[in-house]
Design an enzyme around this catalytic site. Sequence first.
Site, mmCIF file in Angstrom:
data_model
loop_
_atom_site.group_PDB
_atom_site.id
_atom_site.type_symbol
_atom_site.label_atom_id
_atom_site.label_comp_id
_atom_site.label_asym_id
_atom_site.label_seq_id
_atom_site.Cartn_x
_atom_site.Cartn_y
_atom_site.Cartn_z
ATOM 1 N N TYR A 350 66.907 -19.471 66.998
ATOM 2 C CA TYR A 350 66.299 -19.396 65.662
ATOM 3 C C TYR A 350 66.743 -18.117 64.968
ATOM 4 O O TYR A 350 66.600 -17.020 65.509
ATOM 5 C CB TYR A 350 64.778 -19.438 65.792
ATOM 6 N N CYS A 826 39.158 -17.514 -4.011
ATOM 7 C CA CYS A 826 39.624 -18.782 -4.550
ATOM 8 C C CYS A 826 40.438 -19.522 -3.511
ATOM 9 O O CYS A 826 40.595 -19.078 -2.370
ATOM 10 C CB CYS A 826 40.439 -18.551 -5.822
ATOM 11 N N CYS A 850 40.086 -18.553 -10.548
ATOM 12 C CA CYS A 850 41.252 -17.938 -9.905
ATOM 13 C C CYS A 850 41.796 -16.839 -10.816
ATOM 14 O O CYS A 850 42.050 -17.068 -12.013
ATOM 15 C CB CYS A 850 42.331 -18.979 -9.644
ATOM 16 N N CYS A 855 45.321 -21.755 -8.839
ATOM 17 C CA CYS A 855 44.574 -22.904 -8.343
ATOM 18 C C CYS A 855 43.468 -23.261 -9.343
ATOM 19 O O CYS A 855 43.249 -22.555 -10.329
ATOM 20 C CB CYS A 855 43.976 -22.616 -6.969
ATOM 21 N N CYS A 886 29.403 -53.086 -0.614
ATOM 22 C CA CYS A 886 28.242 -53.321 0.260
ATOM 23 C C CYS A 886 26.961 -52.836 -0.401
ATOM 24 O O CYS A 886 25.896 -52.812 0.238
ATOM 25 C CB CYS A 886 28.414 -52.618 1.591
ATOM 26 N N CYS A 917 34.006 -52.542 4.128
ATOM 27 C CA CYS A 917 34.562 -53.384 3.061
ATOM 28 C C CYS A 917 35.827 -52.742 2.506
ATOM 29 O O CYS A 917 36.179 -51.619 2.861
ATOM 30 C CB CYS A 917 33.534 -53.613 1.966
#
Length: 998
Positions: A350, A826, A850, A855, A886, A917
């Site tokens: 070994y 903002c 803003c 924005c 609905c 729906c």
Amino acid sequence: MGFSILWNICRFSSRSFSSKIMKYLNVAEKNDAAKGISAILSRGASNRREGFSQYNKIYEFEATVIGVKSQMVMTSVSGHLLNYAFHPSFRNWTSCNPVELFDAPIEQVCMEESKNIKKTLEREIRSCDGLIIWTDCDREGENIGFEIIEVCKDVKPNIRIFRAKFSEITGPSIFRALNSLEQPNKNVSDAVDIRKELDLRTGAAFTRLQTLRLQKVFPGKLADKLISYGSCQFPTLGFVVDRYLSIENFIPETFWKIKMNHKVKDLTTEFLWGRDRLFDKNSCEAILDICKESNVAKVDSVDSKPKSKWRPLPLDTVEMEKNISRKLKINAKNAMKIAEKLYTQGYISYPRTETNIYPKELNLVNLVEHQTNDTNWGPFAQRILNEGGPTPRVGKKSDQAHPPIHPIKHAPGLTGQEKAVYEYIVRHFLASVHKDAQGYETVVIVDIADEKFTAKGLIILEKNYLDVYIYEKWLGKEINNYEVGDTFTPSTLDLAEGNTSPPKLLTEAELIALMDKHGIGTDATHAEHIDTIKTREYVGLHENTYFVPGTLGMGLVEGYNNIGLQVSLAKPVLRAEFEKDLKLICEGLKDPEIVKREQIERYKAVFQTVMDKILEIDNSLANRLDDRPVPIQNEALTPQDSSRPVMKCPKCGGNMIFKNRKNGVGKYLSCSRYPECKNSGWPSTIIDGVEVLDEHCQNCGPATKKVKMKFRQNPFVGGPNPTILCIGGCDMNVLETLEIALSTVKRSNEEVTSTHANNYRIHENRPSINVNRNVQNSQRINGNRTPRTLPNVMPVTNRNNSMNNFRNANPVNVHGSGNSADNIFCQCDNPADLRTTANGPNKGRKYYKCANSVCNFFLWAPNSSSTPSTSTSSSNNANTTVQCKCNQPAKELTVMKNNHNHGRKFYSCSKPQPGKCDFFKWADEVNENQPTDDNGPWGGGGGGGVSNNWSRSREIGKSKKNNTNHRTKPYQNNKPKVKRKCGICGEEGHTRTRCPNS
């Protein structure tokens, strides 16, 4: 004593099985070993069949085990069968902060290439009564043995287990092992487990830190580099760098010495000055002048004595690696591969051993006799036998497991490097069992003006072991004959000048010697660590012999040395201490768990220090790479801290964690127990980053942590970005806005309060808004209901009829800390501008817009009042209720798909599928028919302003000409929309292209 007890137990057990033949599964570490062992035990009569792995055969034969004739099944693994790995949630490099890997859960997994071997073991053990482990008898072999045991015991928990101990695949050794079976050593296996776990944690943490960060800091040089770390790898690199730096920083010095010789006829005797050398030229010249004035040398002494050159010690692994590298120019990694192959073929013992003492029971005479037929060293082997037999030199090391490396039998058919390695082992063995070389040495000391000079002569009398050990030379040196009292005039007496020289670069043999000296790795792993630093290009080879560090390796080692750690990662101290602890675990003197905890904490502390001073590595690498580092923010050094558990999984009780989506855009929620649990959630892709905080939600409990989210586009108008919130299900508005299904985060059978309570709050650094509004007709609409608290910041998308809730609410109180414009943001995530209405029914009332008009953000200022026309407002509110087919209040949604309708709002049925729906209407089409006042589309003040300010702020400033009615609907067909399922995991909510399991 222990074996006799084991023998009696097994003998008693065997009687209980006397009615049937015992059957044992035998497992070796490699197929060649299994083949050789089965051939020996069956005496060449084994039958071979196939297993699930084409490389690992099965051999069947009969043998006597513990005195009972038994049926034997022999197979093999291919090294380690199992290995440690992080839990799947931590395997992705961007899944967590690297420091978490020191505490992250790990598990043992069967590697892909070993799964067929595992299947073979599981099948074969079912029909067997016992298991015999035949793996290599070292640490790794013992650990592999316990991996085999674990796999087999999972199938058959009560299987009897034995360990065969052997050092060579020869008949006597194998039969001796079978007749003296032992129990496997758990201590040795535990030491390997601790080493593997620590290597995994430290290697992964530091490798991820280095690679992820340095790729960003030096994109031009390291963008595609794997910058790995290993606790043995870096000290090994450190040795190479230290030697290189000592050469680089070396400053030569000039020295002077006196040179003297004496020539008689054709023979010149060189004498060495007793002072060797001086670094002061004037002093040396003064001494020389005194000697020249005398100019007569007198012989003070002549000492003649026998001189021996010692034969080599028995061969251990480290010496074999060094000598094969130095003498045969075969690197250590290849040398070990060749030696292991020779071992499995039965040619040598070994090759992994620390022993340099031949055991008494080893028959050296028989081993020498096997070599007498060789044409090269056969005569020398016979000479050993004729001169009294082997007389080995005795070393001082023994691992108590394997003998020194030695040949087992003659191997005449070898070629190439295999032949060279085998020849070295044979010649070393024969040299180690013969005699020392003998010589006769003469030492002459002469005096000139009180200065001493020495000459040495050597006569070789008997070469002995040198006749076979061709890798060493011993040369004689002839000098003139001198007697005490003789005088002579030197032929040469001069001043010689020279310069000091730096040390040479390290060779592989010298590097292995340093690793062995400082306890870095083991004899079995030295070659692997050296090969790793070469593969990573941390070092290169000069003239294919000398190690030279690369610029990357130099920069890393210098950076770690400059950090100022008490013990640098590039030094051997930390790893050497760990290796000592591993030896104590093997000897049963230290608790493995204690060692593991201590070592993990030690390396974790070092990691934190490195993180704090990481710029030192940047600077040293910049110097070596000749590149300018790119500055990066601290939070960019590692992935965001999103892998911490957010909450418990409602399906299995595991941890829910955030992960990056496969395409890198956005995050998703996943259970840490995937693939066993496939619970997952897919929030909106507007989430840019997530940080899990230590603070928990007061409503959801300690197990649910708050998260700090950063958005690409903030869906919570007026709130800060990033912001802090809870996604545990206590605030349905948050879940709906982020598109997180309630079932992902909360058990379906639990009562969920859909309330806009104070679970969602903005970051403490940006105070919330204090809004007090007086709706004159609120009592008429809602009676005397108690006012309720709305969240500090409301989302743009209001679902589950949240729009109606706002509209029908009593006066609202949202508590904050101020009304300055600096507290309101903002949609651009900039401070909003505070303005005042100039005319109309809201004249004098303040509102936020803003500041840059980029924005469409709009918000009435808190504590700002006027005298609004409430009748108009009330009428408008009543008319804005949208009902689906609905006859239920419709749900307002926002188009998130990136097309020309992105951000546009629409109404749809609020029922879930499949009862939903097909109602659809654009929100701006509904509002086109609404009356407005002179102040814009929002009408006057009063209660109606609450819902409009929050839910439609993005529509402010849009003209009617933009509200066309020919835009494409998000859903074209009238059929109920069925949720798509993933083609990989079968779960709803995502497709195979975004599956976290792909």
